[in-house]
Design a protein around this motif. Structure first.
Motif, PDB file in Angstrom:
ATOM      1  N   LEU A  20      10.426  28.576  17.759  1.00 33.50           N
ATOM      2  CA  LEU A  20      10.635  28.430  16.320  1.00 33.50           C
ATOM      3  C   LEU A  20       9.554  27.551  15.700  1.00 33.50           C
ATOM      4  O   LEU A  20       8.990  27.886  14.649  1.00 33.50           O
ATOM      5  N   TYR A  21       9.221  26.445  16.341  1.00 30.25           N
ATOM      6  CA  TYR A  21       8.169  25.553  15.860  1.00 30.25           C
ATOM      7  C   TYR A  21       6.821  26.265  15.811  1.00 30.25           C
ATOM      8  O   TYR A  21       6.084  26.166  14.822  1.00 30.25           O
ATOM      9  N   ALA A  22       6.488  26.997  16.866  1.00 30.58           N
ATOM     10  CA  ALA A  22       5.221  27.737  16.903  1.00 30.58           C
ATOM     11  C   ALA A  22       5.189  28.807  15.818  1.00 30.58           C
ATOM     12  O   ALA A  22       4.145  29.060  15.219  1.00 30.58           O
ATOM     13  N   GLY A  23       6.324  29.424  15.560  1.00 29.49           N
ATOM     14  CA  GLY A  23       6.390  30.419  14.499  1.00 29.49           C
ATOM     15  C   GLY A  23       6.185  29.805  13.131  1.00 29.49           C
ATOM     16  O   GLY A  23       5.532  30.389  12.264  1.00 29.49           O
ATOM     17  N   ILE A  24       6.694  28.606  12.928  1.00 30.24           N
ATOM     18  CA  ILE A  24       6.565  27.958  11.620  1.00 30.24           C
ATOM     19  C   ILE A  24       5.146  27.459  11.386  1.00 30.24           C
ATOM     20  O   ILE A  24       4.573  27.689  10.318  1.00 30.24           O
ATOM     21  N   ILE A  25       4.549  26.793  12.396  1.00 35.95           N
ATOM     22  CA  ILE A  25       3.214  26.233  12.172  1.00 35.95           C
ATOM     23  C   ILE A  25       2.093  27.242  12.405  1.00 35.95           C
ATOM     24  O   ILE A  25       1.000  27.062  11.900  1.00 35.95           O
ATOM     25  N   GLY A  26       2.352  28.283  13.168  1.00 40.25           N
ATOM     26  CA  GLY A  26       1.342  29.321  13.383  1.00 40.25           C
ATOM     27  C   GLY A  26       0.260  28.951  14.370  1.00 40.25           C
ATOM     28  O   GLY A  26      -0.825  29.531  14.349  1.00 40.25           O
ATOM     29  N   LYS A  27       0.521  27.987  15.235  1.00 36.01           N
ATOM     30  CA  LYS A  27      -0.457  27.571  16.243  1.00 36.01           C
ATOM     31  C   LYS A  27       0.248  27.422  17.579  1.00 36.01           C
ATOM     32  O   LYS A  27       1.451  27.283  17.648  1.00 36.01           O
ATOM     33  N   GLY A  28      -0.542  27.442  18.638  1.00 34.36           N
ATOM     34  CA  GLY A  28       0.014  27.211  19.959  1.00 34.36           C
ATOM     35  C   GLY A  28      -0.393  28.286  20.946  1.00 34.36           C
ATOM     36  O   GLY A  28      -1.117  29.239  20.619  1.00 34.36           O
ATOM     37  N   LYS A  29       0.059  28.121  22.168  1.00 36.14           N
ATOM     38  CA  LYS A  29      -0.276  29.057  23.247  1.00 36.14           C
ATOM     39  C   LYS A  29       0.307  30.447  23.023  1.00 36.14           C
ATOM     40  O   LYS A  29      -0.191  31.415  23.582  1.00 36.14           O
ATOM     41  N   ALA A  46      -0.142  36.996  11.403  1.00 31.60           N
ATOM     42  CA  ALA A  46       0.941  36.974  10.408  1.00 31.60           C
ATOM     43  C   ALA A  46       2.182  37.678  10.943  1.00 31.60           C
ATOM     44  O   ALA A  46       3.311  37.178  10.780  1.00 31.60           O
ATOM     45  N   LEU A  47       1.998  38.825  11.577  1.00 27.50           N
ATOM     46  CA  LEU A  47       3.129  39.550  12.146  1.00 27.50           C
ATOM     47  C   LEU A  47       3.764  38.752  13.285  1.00 27.50           C
ATOM     48  O   LEU A  47       4.994  38.655  13.373  1.00 27.50           O
ATOM     49  N   SER A  48       2.935  38.152  14.129  1.00 30.80           N
ATOM     50  CA  SER A  48       3.451  37.353  15.244  1.00 30.80           C
ATOM     51  C   SER A  48       4.268  36.168  14.736  1.00 30.80           C
ATOM     52  O   SER A  48       5.310  35.852  15.305  1.00 30.80           O
ATOM     53  N   ARG A  49       3.784  35.521  13.682  1.00 31.25           N
ATOM     54  CA  ARG A  49       4.520  34.377  13.126  1.00 31.25           C
ATOM     55  C   ARG A  49       5.913  34.797  12.682  1.00 31.25           C
ATOM     56  O   ARG A  49       6.895  34.110  12.971  1.00 31.25           O
ATOM     57  N   LYS A  50       6.010  35.927  11.991  1.00 34.81           N
ATOM     58  CA  LYS A  50       7.326  36.403  11.537  1.00 34.81           C
ATOM     59  C   LYS A  50       8.250  36.683  12.720  1.00 34.81           C
ATOM     60  O   LYS A  50       9.422  36.291  12.721  1.00 34.81           O
ATOM     61  N   ILE A  51       7.705  37.363  13.721  1.00 32.81           N
ATOM     62  CA  ILE A  51       8.525  37.694  14.891  1.00 32.81           C
ATOM     63  C   ILE A  51       8.950  36.423  15.613  1.00 32.81           C
ATOM     64  O   ILE A  51      10.111  36.286  16.016  1.00 32.81           O
ATOM     65  N   TYR A  52       8.034  35.453  15.771  1.00 31.96           N
ATOM     66  CA  TYR A  52       8.374  34.217  16.472  1.00 31.96           C
ATOM     67  C   TYR A  52       9.425  33.407  15.715  1.00 31.96           C
ATOM     68  O   TYR A  52      10.272  32.765  16.342  1.00 31.96           O
ATOM     69  N   ILE A  53       9.383  33.419  14.392  1.00 36.88           N
ATOM     70  CA  ILE A  53      10.390  32.692  13.622  1.00 36.88           C
ATOM     71  C   ILE A  53      11.776  33.298  13.858  1.00 36.88           C
ATOM     72  O   ILE A  53      12.737  32.590  14.173  1.00 36.88           O
ATOM     73  N   PHE A  54      11.886  34.625  13.740  1.00 40.21           N
ATOM     74  CA  PHE A  54      13.175  35.279  13.968  1.00 40.21           C
ATOM     75  C   PHE A  54      13.605  35.160  15.431  1.00 40.21           C
ATOM     76  O   PHE A  54      14.794  34.985  15.725  1.00 40.21           O
ATOM     77  N   LEU A  55      12.646  35.234  16.340  1.00 41.76           N
ATOM     78  CA  LEU A  55      12.949  35.092  17.762  1.00 41.76           C
ATOM     79  C   LEU A  55      13.484  33.688  18.052  1.00 41.76           C
ATOM     80  O   LEU A  55      14.474  33.531  18.766  1.00 41.76           O
ATOM     81  N   GLY A  56      12.854  32.681  17.478  1.00 43.75           N
ATOM     82  CA  GLY A  56      13.319  31.303  17.667  1.00 43.75           C
ATOM     83  C   GLY A  56      14.717  31.097  17.127  1.00 43.75           C
ATOM     84  O   GLY A  56      15.554  30.447  17.768  1.00 43.75           O
ATOM     85  N   ILE A  57      14.992  31.673  15.956  1.00 41.84           N
ATOM     86  CA  ILE A  57      16.330  31.547  15.364  1.00 41.84           C
ATOM     87  C   ILE A  57      17.377  32.217  16.256  1.00 41.84           C
ATOM     88  O   ILE A  57      18.444  31.643  16.524  1.00 41.84           O
ATOM     89  N   ALA A  58      17.071  33.419  16.740  1.00 41.87           N
ATOM     90  CA  ALA A  58      18.024  34.131  17.607  1.00 41.87           C
ATOM     91  C   ALA A  58      18.249  33.370  18.909  1.00 41.87           C
ATOM     92  O   ALA A  58      19.392  33.282  19.400  1.00 41.87           O
TER      93      ALA A  58
END
Length: 168
Positions: A20-29, A46-58
């Motif tokens: 979730l943190y990586a999805g919000i800030i858009g940086k990381g491994k 941009a697409l990865s950030r959206k997916i990571y945010i929803f993935l983190g929430i789930a």
């Protein structure tokens, strides 16, 4: 539940917060993907950030449901064993939930399973999208270059050139 399941839930919660943190800030491994097609890097990020945010929430929902179930309920013996019958076990409330008494172990399990299904679906979506954005020709060229002239050993550690003698 046993302590090992609780430890796994806590580990999953930590990983969930990282995603979730990586999805919000858009940086990381999570964003270090090689051979992205030219000009598609920003679109992919941009697409990865959206997916990571929803993935983190789930993932947070999944691990939180398991942890909360184990906080409010315990799987205990409710009827002791006799000579003619086996012991009966069931979920027993450890705390009075008051207005939230609808949150039974079954409800926590359903929430956990739905969140797990969403998590798995998002991971599959991420893999499919990664394959769309990766340049397969660049990947093949990189593999050919590595196969032609290099061994699997690091060459710089065993390369003793004349340049080393001139260095004082």
């Amino acid at each position: 539940m046993s302590g090992s399941f609780a430890m796994f839930d806590w580990l999953l919660l930590a990983v969930s917060f990282y995603v979730l943190y990586a999805g919000i800030i858009g940086k990381g491994k999570l964003y270090s993907v090689e051979n992205i097609k030219e000009g598609k890097e920003e679109e992919f990020k941009a697409l990865s950030r959206k997916i990571y945010i929803f993935l983190g929430i789930a993932m947070v929902i999944n691990s939180a449901a398991s942890l909360l179930r184990n906080t409010f309920y315990a799987y205990q013996e409710v009827t002791p064993a006799t000579e003619t019958a086996k012991a009966a076990y069931d979920w027993v409330a450890l705390k009075d939930l008051g207005a939230f008494s609808f949150l039974t172990p079954v409800v926590f399990d359903v929430i956990s399973y739905v969140a797990l299904a969403v998590t798995l679906g998002l991971i599959v979506l991420l893999v499919v999208k990664m394959r769309k954005y990766v340049d397969k020709n660049a990947q093949a060229k990189t593999n050919q270059g590595a196969a032609k002239g290099a061994s699997s050993m690091p060459s710089s550690a065993f390369n003793f050139d004349e340049e080393d003698k001139n260095v004082k």
